[in-house]
Design a protein around this motif. Structure first.
Motif, mmCIF file in Angstrom:
data_model
loop_
_atom_site.group_PDB
_atom_site.id
_atom_site.type_symbol
_atom_site.label_atom_id
_atom_site.label_comp_id
_atom_site.label_asym_id
_atom_site.label_seq_id
_atom_site.Cartn_x
_atom_site.Cartn_y
_atom_site.Cartn_z
ATOM 1 N N THR A 193 10.254 35.529 -13.643
ATOM 2 C CA THR A 193 10.216 35.963 -15.037
ATOM 3 C C THR A 193 10.356 34.838 -16.062
ATOM 4 O OG1 THR A 193 11.203 38.028 -14.336
ATOM 5 C CG2 THR A 193 11.293 37.543 -16.689
ATOM 6 N N PHE A 194 11.324 33.935 -15.847
ATOM 7 C CA PHE A 194 11.679 33.003 -16.915
ATOM 8 C C PHE A 194 10.545 32.035 -17.261
ATOM 9 C CE2 PHE A 194 16.384 33.312 -15.504
ATOM 10 C CZ PHE A 194 16.581 34.409 -16.331
ATOM 11 N N SER A 195 10.342 31.847 -18.555
ATOM 12 C CA SER A 195 9.447 30.797 -19.028
ATOM 13 C C SER A 195 10.212 29.475 -18.971
ATOM 14 C CB SER A 195 9.029 31.083 -20.472
ATOM 15 O OG SER A 195 10.172 30.975 -21.305
ATOM 16 N N LYS A 196 9.496 28.389 -19.245
ATOM 17 C CA LYS A 196 10.137 27.076 -19.229
ATOM 18 C C LYS A 196 11.293 27.020 -20.237
ATOM 19 C CE LYS A 196 8.415 22.552 -18.310
ATOM 20 N NZ LYS A 196 7.573 21.481 -18.775
ATOM 21 N N PHE A 248 18.755 31.700 -8.939
ATOM 22 C CA PHE A 248 19.316 32.976 -8.482
ATOM 23 C C PHE A 248 19.125 34.055 -9.546
ATOM 24 C CE2 PHE A 248 22.882 35.920 -8.578
ATOM 25 C CZ PHE A 248 22.843 36.448 -7.299
ATOM 26 N N ILE A 249 19.447 33.705 -10.791
ATOM 27 C CA ILE A 249 19.360 34.703 -11.860
ATOM 28 C C ILE A 249 17.903 35.108 -12.095
ATOM 29 C CG2 ILE A 249 19.867 35.178 -14.297
ATOM 30 C CD1 ILE A 249 22.266 33.333 -14.069
ATOM 31 N N ASP A 250 16.993 34.149 -12.026
ATOM 32 C CA ASP A 250 15.574 34.462 -12.197
ATOM 33 C C ASP A 250 15.118 35.444 -11.111
ATOM 34 O OD1 ASP A 250 13.041 34.428 -13.213
ATOM 35 O OD2 ASP A 250 12.637 32.309 -12.833
ATOM 36 N N GLU A 251 15.487 35.135 -9.882
ATOM 37 C CA GLU A 251 15.104 36.010 -8.770
ATOM 38 C C GLU A 251 15.691 37.412 -8.970
ATOM 39 O OE1 GLU A 251 12.612 36.146 -6.168
ATOM 40 O OE2 GLU A 251 13.303 34.087 -5.953
ATOM 41 N N TRP A 252 16.928 37.442 -9.391
ATOM 42 C CA TRP A 252 17.634 38.718 -9.568
ATOM 43 C C TRP A 252 16.939 39.596 -10.597
ATOM 44 C CZ3 TRP A 252 22.145 40.676 -7.227
ATOM 45 C CH2 TRP A 252 22.680 41.809 -7.819
ATOM 46 N N ARG A 293 18.614 48.557 -10.369
ATOM 47 C CA ARG A 293 19.767 47.829 -10.882
ATOM 48 C C ARG A 293 19.347 46.484 -11.488
ATOM 49 N NH1 ARG A 293 24.413 45.092 -7.293
ATOM 50 N NH2 ARG A 293 25.672 44.337 -9.012
ATOM 51 N N GLN A 294 18.456 45.787 -10.791
ATOM 52 C CA GLN A 294 18.007 44.483 -11.261
ATOM 53 C C GLN A 294 17.180 44.630 -12.535
ATOM 54 O OE1 GLN A 294 18.370 45.297 -8.066
ATOM 55 N NE2 GLN A 294 19.807 43.694 -7.493
ATOM 56 N N GLN A 295 16.364 45.681 -12.595
ATOM 57 C CA GLN A 295 15.556 45.898 -13.790
ATOM 58 C C GLN A 295 16.436 46.228 -14.995
ATOM 59 O OE1 GLN A 295 12.034 45.495 -14.382
ATOM 60 N NE2 GLN A 295 12.757 44.164 -12.741
ATOM 61 N N ALA A 296 17.502 46.983 -14.742
ATOM 62 C CA ALA A 296 18.428 47.301 -15.832
ATOM 63 C C ALA A 296 19.084 46.014 -16.333
ATOM 64 C CB ALA A 296 19.488 48.292 -15.347
ATOM 65 N N ASP A 297 19.425 45.112 -15.417
ATOM 66 C CA ASP A 297 20.037 43.842 -15.820
ATOM 67 C C ASP A 297 19.040 42.990 -16.613
ATOM 68 O OD1 ASP A 297 22.307 44.664 -14.595
ATOM 69 O OD2 ASP A 297 22.175 43.317 -12.863
ATOM 70 N N ALA A 298 17.774 43.030 -16.205
ATOM 71 C CA ALA A 298 16.754 42.253 -16.926
ATOM 72 C C ALA A 298 16.678 42.695 -18.390
ATOM 73 C CB ALA A 298 15.396 42.422 -16.255
ATOM 74 N N LYS A 299 16.874 44.002 -18.591
ATOM 75 C CA LYS A 299 16.785 44.528 -19.962
ATOM 76 C C LYS A 299 17.953 44.058 -20.823
ATOM 77 C CE LYS A 299 13.943 48.588 -19.259
ATOM 78 N NZ LYS A 299 14.158 49.255 -17.961
ATOM 79 N N VAL A 300 19.008 43.592 -20.198
ATOM 80 C CA VAL A 300 20.130 43.034 -20.959
ATOM 81 C C VAL A 300 19.949 41.524 -21.114
ATOM 82 C CG1 VAL A 300 22.638 42.724 -21.008
ATOM 83 C CG2 VAL A 300 21.665 44.832 -20.069
ATOM 84 N N VAL A 301 19.533 40.880 -20.030
ATOM 85 C CA VAL A 301 19.487 39.413 -20.018
ATOM 86 C C VAL A 301 18.372 38.862 -20.919
ATOM 87 C CG1 VAL A 301 18.986 37.409 -18.548
ATOM 88 C CG2 VAL A 301 20.588 39.177 -17.767
ATOM 89 N N LEU A 302 17.167 39.426 -20.840
ATOM 90 C CA LEU A 302 16.039 38.832 -21.573
ATOM 91 C C LEU A 302 16.200 38.902 -23.098
ATOM 92 C CD1 LEU A 302 13.174 39.864 -19.134
ATOM 93 C CD2 LEU A 302 14.193 37.595 -19.440
ATOM 94 N N PRO A 303 16.525 40.070 -23.649
ATOM 95 C CA PRO A 303 16.770 40.088 -25.100
ATOM 96 C C PRO A 303 17.975 39.231 -25.469
ATOM 97 C CG PRO A 303 16.643 42.333 -24.210
ATOM 98 C CD PRO A 303 16.645 41.405 -23.047
ATOM 99 N N ALA A 343 25.638 41.178 -28.161
ATOM 100 C CA ALA A 343 25.581 39.823 -27.611
ATOM 101 C C ALA A 343 26.712 39.621 -26.596
ATOM 102 C CB ALA A 343 25.671 38.812 -28.738
ATOM 103 N N ALA A 344 27.857 40.238 -26.865
ATOM 104 C CA ALA A 344 28.981 40.123 -25.925
ATOM 105 C C ALA A 344 28.674 40.844 -24.611
ATOM 106 C CB ALA A 344 30.259 40.669 -26.559
ATOM 107 N N GLN A 345 27.987 41.981 -24.712
ATOM 108 C CA GLN A 345 27.568 42.695 -23.495
ATOM 109 C C GLN A 345 26.636 41.814 -22.664
ATOM 110 O OE1 GLN A 345 28.623 45.559 -22.553
ATOM 111 N NE2 GLN A 345 29.382 46.634 -24.372
ATOM 112 N N PHE A 346 25.725 41.165 -23.373
ATOM 113 C CA PHE A 346 24.804 40.251 -22.688
ATOM 114 C C PHE A 346 25.589 39.139 -22.005
ATOM 115 C CE2 PHE A 346 23.265 35.892 -23.640
ATOM 116 C CZ PHE A 346 22.383 35.742 -22.581
ATOM 117 N N PHE A 347 26.518 38.559 -22.716
ATOM 118 C CA PHE A 347 27.282 37.447 -22.161
ATOM 119 C C PHE A 347 28.042 37.895 -20.902
ATOM 120 C CE2 PHE A 347 30.617 34.322 -21.717
ATOM 121 C CZ PHE A 347 30.008 33.137 -22.115
ATOM 122 N N ALA A 348 28.644 39.085 -20.971
ATOM 123 C CA ALA A 348 29.406 39.595 -19.822
ATOM 124 C C ALA A 348 28.484 39.786 -18.617
ATOM 125 C CB ALA A 348 30.091 40.908 -20.189
ATOM 126 N N LYS A 349 27.302 40.322 -18.879
ATOM 127 C CA LYS A 349 26.345 40.534 -17.776
ATOM 128 C C LYS A 349 25.880 39.204 -17.205
ATOM 129 C CE LYS A 349 24.808 43.700 -16.287
ATOM 130 N NZ LYS A 349 25.351 44.350 -15.088
#
Ligand code: SF4
Lengths: 476, 209
Positions: B59-62, B93-97, B104-114, B159-165
């Motif tokens: 997923t991650f860009s440069k 690891f995080i990119d793969e996840w 579960r991983q897709q739900a995490d992606a929705k927190v991490v990417l934004p 933003a704090a939720q994102f940080f915790a995740k």
């Protein structure tokens, strides 16, 4: 399961009685335990039956945090005893067990002895849930299938998605119709007797999809009960952090990948005397300590330390790792009219077979039980001098895990004494079709607080003995 | 894939699966799962051997990788007991996840990417540069506002939720490496002839009977 669990309605007026008693099944429990290898201890607790001497393997030593839980629970009169898990803590006595299980069949005993010798005792590492390479834990692929294949009497057809049971004009089952998942081809397998063991729900799905002129509402469904009385296990979890465990010297705490101690339901007498506001019990599974770390290991850190990052976070990780404990309640659900599955009129799977849709409702019995779990877990954590992580959820509706999440779905092809009220008789033989059996969790009419696998196996064994007898007598 | 810093795909997937083991064995994706088919009937072909990249696209860009690496090392810097998170390839690891197609991983992606997007926007707003280019003090200033879900000020809740995740995933990856395990003294995953329970020093420390 224990004696009460087979006769719940007779005991407290709720739910459905099984068509047989604990004593009818007890010999099969003993045989299953001897075959698969189960560690545990005989404690003689109420409705928590002992196994005969010589059956159970010795239980593993308790872990440190488990002993702390045991001490704290003792203050609350909550018993904590060795768990029963199907893991070899010592080598099986292959010869003895085989002779016990096949007293009059030396060839079968020999085949079983050979298969059992391929199983090694646990090496106290690696996660059991992914399969055990040394065959120390119970899995059908390593315990049942090898001797069955060695007998020469078994063919396994894989990638076969069964769509329906085929029925002859005389109303007898003649085999199954399946789709070969590799080629998409439709194939028929012929049989003298058809035994479905596709798991609770899936067997019901096959029956409901087996519609014909003779059986317009699905096979074996003249009672209308196929799909009915779907049950799961009541689940609720709480975890805590135990300061006493901080700074404890590290040691390899893996053990088997499962609890070494647990709590069976202990408040039968209080329920009997009306002191509790819910009728059925639960057991407590415990976890924690220095488990292999992974995602989730530190998810409660925010709650505990108020967050953080950097070098301080690394110090926090060192300090708190190993100091968490978790409690999972697993309790009995009483079957109800609102929980069932039926064939979805629109949706089909990848092979064009109609899928099930589910209707599910917990009653106040289960919700109150879940609230009691939360209260008890918080009390134990408190008695350990620990901090509850999050808040105990005393509203049962919110405390209870959604139906289906504990994946103990049983029921949907219920057994009974009355053909109008059940799908199967006490030998799991369909009332409507003599040569059709269902031997998974589907026949259950109660889902006790004991996990279902052992009872599924014992019940299947009992049914198969009946089936063999009937075949020998020429009845099938 | 030609970046020598990056971890072999197979390694990263195995790592991700191992780190998810503690959660629930039954939620696990199957190793060698292959791309998920839509709808019912998503059984993987267990006999197939998959090449890196066959599972699912990363997923991650440069730019995102730079932010992820920077944030990983603010959260888990090197110290005397263990390397930094990037030293242990935690960004892989995080990119793969978050790229895995499971719920579960897709739900995490929705927190991490934004969250990552927010992080760079916040860095630009306060210090006129992407997060990865900030000084340590500047990075810490931003992280101080995010690092506690309980204490996050107004406007910083998400933003704090994102940080915790993100911290949960970074720690999950970090502490499931041999170096991370050593740091917190996880001593298991070695075969034993017998399991003796707690040794005498533990019995004494906890005053066990
Ligand atoms: S812990 Fe489980 S998987 Fe590992 S050896 Fe023991 S039984 Fe097998």
């Amino acid at each position: 399961m224990g004696p009460y669990d087979f006769k719940p309605r007779s005991r407290d007026g709720l739910g459905i009685d099984w068509p047989y008693t604990y004593d009818d099944l007890a010999p099969y429990y003993d045989k299953v335990e001897a075959l698969i290898g189960v560690f545990g201890s005989n404690e003689g607790l109420e409705n928590t039956p002992n196994s005969p001497p010589g059956i159970l393997l010795s239980p593993p030593r308790p872990r440190a945090y488990e002993l702390l839980i045991k001490n704290a629970s003792a203050k609350l009169q909550v018993p904590v005893i060795p768990s029963h898990l199907a893991i070899l803590t010592q080598a099986l006595d292959a010869k003895k067990v085989s002779a016990l299980l096949h007293p009059n069949d030396p060839r079968a005993a020999g085949t079983l002895t050979d298969a059992m010798r391929n199983r090694l005792p646990c090496i106290w590492a690696t996660p059991c849930g992914r399969g055990c390479a040394i065959r120390a834990n119970y899995q059908s692929t390593t315990v049942h299938l090898p001797p069955a294949l060695a007998s020469g009497n078994l063919d396994i057809v894989t990638d076969a998605m069964v769509r329906e049971v085929i029925v002859a004009p005389n109303g007898k089952a003649t085999g199954v119709h399946y789709i070969d998942k590799k080629t998409g081809q439709e194939v028929q397998a012929r049989a003298r007797v058809v035994v479905l063991a596709a798991s609770g729900c899936e067997s019901a799905r096959i029956l409901l999809n087996s519609k014909s002129g003779l059986f317009p509402d699905g096979l074996a469904n003249s009672s209308g009960k196929v799909g009915r009385y779907l049950m799961d296990t009541v689940g609720s979890d709480l975890s805590g952090q135990i300061p006493a465990l901080e700074g404890c010297p590290a040691y390899n705490e893996d053990g088997v990948s499962g609890m070494h101690l647990y709590t069976p339901w202990w408040l039968y007498q209080q329920q009997l005397s009306g002191k509790l506001d819910f009728p059925r019990g639960y057991h407590i599974e415990i976890g924690g300590g220095r488990e292999m770390p992974g995602v989730g290991t530190f998810e409660d850190l925010d709650d505990l330390t108020g967050g953080g990052y950097g070098k301080k976070l690394k110090e926090d990780a060192r300090r708190y790792y190993g100091s968490f404990v978790g409690f999972s309640g697993r309790g009995e659900m009483i079957p109800n009219e609102d929980s069932y599955c039926e064939v979805d009129p629109d949706k089909k799977d990848a092979w064009g077979i109609p899928v099930l849709r589910f209707h599910f409702k917990w009653s106040r019995h289960e919700e109150k039980q879940a609230a009691h779990m939360q209260k008890t877990f918080a009390e134990i954590i408190d008695a350990m001098g620990g901090k509850v992580l999050g808040k105990p959820q005393l509203d049962g509706k919110k405390a209870i895990a959604p139906g289906g999440s504990i994946i103990h779905e049983v029921g949907t092809t219920s057994m009974g004494a009355d053909p109008k009220q059940s799908v199967l008789n006490q030998y799991c033989q369909a009332w409507d079709v003599k040569n059709l059996f269902v031997t998974d969790g589907g026949p259950f009419v109660s889902n006790a607080d004991k996990n279902p696998t052992l009872t599924i196996m014992a019940n299947a064994w009992r049914s198969c003995e009946y089936l063999l007898g009937a075949m020998k007598k020429g009845e099938l | 894939m030609d970046d020598p810093q990056r971890m072999d795909r197979r390694q990263a997937v195995k790592w991700m699966l191992a780190a998810s083991a503690t959660v629930s064995i039954l939620q696990l994706p199957t190793l060698g799962g292959g791309p998920a088919r839509s709808g019912y009937g998503t059984d993987p072909n267990l006999l197939e051997v998959y090449k890196p990249g066959d599972f699912w696209p990363l997923t991650f860009s440069k730019e995102q990788r730079r932010s992820v690496a920077a944030l990983c090392d603010v959260i888990l810097p090197a110290d005397e007991r263990s390397p930094s998170a990037t030293g242990l390839k935690v960004p892989d690891f995080i990119d793969e996840w978050i790229s895995a197609p499971y719920p579960r991983q897709q739900a995490d992606a929705k927190v991490v990417l934004p969250g990552l997007e927010w992080l760079d926007a916040e860095a630009a707003r306060r210090f006129h540069a992407p997060f990865a280019d900030l000084s340590e003090a500047q990075k810490n200033k931003i992280c101080d506002d995010l690092c506690s879900v309980q204490k996050a000020g107004r406007g910083f809740e998400r933003a704090a939720q994102f940080f915790a995740k993100f911290r949960e995933l970074a720690m999950g990856g970090f502490y499931s490496t041999p170096e991370g395990m050593k740091d917190i003294q996880y001593l298991g995953n070695v075969p034993l002839a017998k399991f003796d329970g707690p040794p005498p020093e533990v019995v004494a420390y906890l005053k066990l009977p």
